[in-house]
Design a protein around this motif. Structure first.
Motif, PDB file in Angstrom:
ATOM      1  N   ALA A 121       0.842  -1.123   0.058  1.00  0.00           N
ATOM      2  CA  ALA A 121      -0.135  -0.138  -0.051  1.00  0.00           C
ATOM      3  C   ALA A 121       1.031   1.162   0.051  1.00  0.00           C
ATOM      4  CB  ALA A 121      -0.958   0.047   1.149  1.00  0.00           C
ATOM      5  N   PRO A 122       0.425   2.248  -0.555  1.00  0.00           N
ATOM      6  CA  PRO A 122       1.238   3.518  -0.524  1.00  0.00           C
ATOM      7  C   PRO A 122       2.075   3.996   0.724  1.00  0.00           C
ATOM      8  CG  PRO A 122      -0.732   3.838  -1.761  1.00  0.00           C
ATOM      9  CD  PRO A 122      -0.979   2.612  -1.034  1.00  0.00           C
ATOM     10  N   VAL A 174       6.862   3.946   4.088  1.00  0.00           N
ATOM     11  CA  VAL A 174       7.601   3.727   5.462  1.00  0.00           C
ATOM     12  C   VAL A 174       8.852   2.774   5.099  1.00  0.00           C
ATOM     13  CG1 VAL A 174       7.310   2.463   7.636  1.00  0.00           C
ATOM     14  CG2 VAL A 174       5.849   4.407   6.834  1.00  0.00           C
ATOM     15  N   PHE A 175       8.560   1.889   4.394  1.00  0.00           N
ATOM     16  CA  PHE A 175       9.765   0.684   3.899  1.00  0.00           C
ATOM     17  C   PHE A 175      10.658   1.239   3.456  1.00  0.00           C
ATOM     18  CE2 PHE A 175      11.630  -2.533   1.432  1.00  0.00           C
ATOM     19  CZ  PHE A 175      12.127  -3.259   2.406  1.00  0.00           C
ATOM     20  N   GLN A 188       4.467   7.423  15.719  1.00  0.00           N
ATOM     21  CA  GLN A 188       5.394   6.539  15.730  1.00  0.00           C
ATOM     22  C   GLN A 188       5.078   5.127  15.894  1.00  0.00           C
ATOM     23  OE1 GLN A 188       9.317   7.348  17.561  1.00  0.00           O
ATOM     24  NE2 GLN A 188       8.642   9.984  17.889  1.00  0.00           N
ATOM     25  N   ALA A 189       4.284   4.959  16.932  1.00  0.00           N
ATOM     26  CA  ALA A 189       3.802   3.600  17.060  1.00  0.00           C
ATOM     27  C   ALA A 189       3.204   2.858  15.874  1.00  0.00           C
ATOM     28  CB  ALA A 189       2.999   3.451  18.100  1.00  0.00           C
ATOM     29  N   ALA A 190       2.276   3.809  15.152  1.00  0.00           N
ATOM     30  CA  ALA A 190       1.879   3.257  14.037  1.00  0.00           C
ATOM     31  C   ALA A 190       3.028   2.861  12.951  1.00  0.00           C
ATOM     32  CB  ALA A 190       0.763   4.309  13.486  1.00  0.00           C
ATOM     33  N   VAL A 191       3.832   4.045  12.862  1.00  0.00           N
ATOM     34  CA  VAL A 191       4.888   3.752  11.773  1.00  0.00           C
ATOM     35  C   VAL A 191       5.820   2.566  11.795  1.00  0.00           C
ATOM     36  CG1 VAL A 191       6.963   4.864  10.888  1.00  0.00           C
ATOM     37  CG2 VAL A 191       4.828   6.262  11.247  1.00  0.00           C
ATOM     38  N   ARG A 233       4.979  -4.641   9.443  1.00  0.00           N
ATOM     39  CA  ARG A 233       4.050  -5.308   8.321  1.00  0.00           C
ATOM     40  C   ARG A 233       4.734  -5.315   6.928  1.00  0.00           C
ATOM     41  NH1 ARG A 233      -0.393  -2.770  10.097  1.00  0.00           N
ATOM     42  NH2 ARG A 233      -0.308  -1.053   8.537  1.00  0.00           N
ATOM     43  N   ALA A 234       5.329  -4.030   6.647  1.00  0.00           N
ATOM     44  CA  ALA A 234       6.075  -3.794   5.356  1.00  0.00           C
ATOM     45  C   ALA A 234       6.910  -4.939   5.125  1.00  0.00           C
ATOM     46  CB  ALA A 234       6.275  -2.624   5.024  1.00  0.00           C
ATOM     47  N   ARG A 235       7.801  -5.040   6.181  1.00  0.00           N
ATOM     48  CA  ARG A 235       8.974  -6.109   5.770  1.00  0.00           C
ATOM     49  C   ARG A 235       8.527  -7.189   5.797  1.00  0.00           C
ATOM     50  NH1 ARG A 235      11.360  -2.311   9.472  1.00  0.00           N
ATOM     51  NH2 ARG A 235      10.422  -3.604  11.509  1.00  0.00           N
TER      52      ARG A 235
END
Length: 186
Positions: free
Chosen positions: A124-125, A130-131, A152-155, A161-163
């Motif tokens: 997702a964008p 973030v990744f 920051q927690a969400a990031v 999740r992205a990794r």
């Protein structure tokens, strides 16, 4: 350009900061978008926003420029995603030109392979942003949170999740050729 007090004008300082970080900004935009033309458009939009900023209010110019670029790239990525919904072929990132005038940009943008760009396309964008910012540019979570407008927690969760998504899509090992051939009569 010097002022009567011997200092640079705000416009000169803004231009100097933008030029100093232009290669990084191009690379961030390219890594997110996979298109040199779209990355250049994002840089133009970044410059327009940056030129209207009061530099006295900016604590970290590099971080601020990365934030503007990331947000502009995310907006463009979402717009492009809507356009691609009607396209039936596979998405492939645009190759970069290697003319001498873009050699530095190519060197920086070449840090991801074509395969990695294809994997990033599945994110997702916001996950993609973030990744790329964390894994490719080692940007701190606080700075990424400001760039994408999340906590920051969400990031940290998005990065995790992205990794996991990227790791799940990477080939683990080459398939054995014997598995690709079918036996007669199958």
């Amino acid at each position: 350009m010097e002022t009567e007090h011997g200092g640079r004008t705000g416009a000169d300082a803004a231009t100097e900061a933008f030029v100093a970080h232009r290669n990084l900004l191009f690379t961030v935009a390219y890594e997110l978008l996979g298109s040199a033309a779209d990355a250049e458009d994002v840089l133009q939009e970044t410059w327009l926003r940056w030129s209207g900023v009061d530099l006295a209010e900016v604590r970290d110019r590099r971080a601020y420029l990365v934030r503007i670029t990331t947000r502009q790239a995310l907006t463009r990525l979402r717009t492009l995603g809507r356009r691609k919904e009607s396209y039936v072929g596979p998405w492939l990132p645009e190759p970069l030109l290697t003319a001498p005038d873009v050699a530095e940009d190519v060197e920086l943008a070449d840090s991801l392979s074509m395969a990695m760009l294809l994997v990033l396309e599945t994110l997702a964008p916001t996950e993609r942003a973030v990744f790329v910012l964390r894994e490719v540019f080692a940007v701190e979570y606080e700075e990424i949170a400001e760039a994408v407008g999340k906590s920051q927690a969400a990031v940290r969760q998005i990065a995790h999740r992205a990794r996991a998504h990227v790791a799940a899509r990477r080939p683990r090992s080459a398939a054995e050729p014997s598995r690709h051939t079918s036996e007669p009569g199958e």
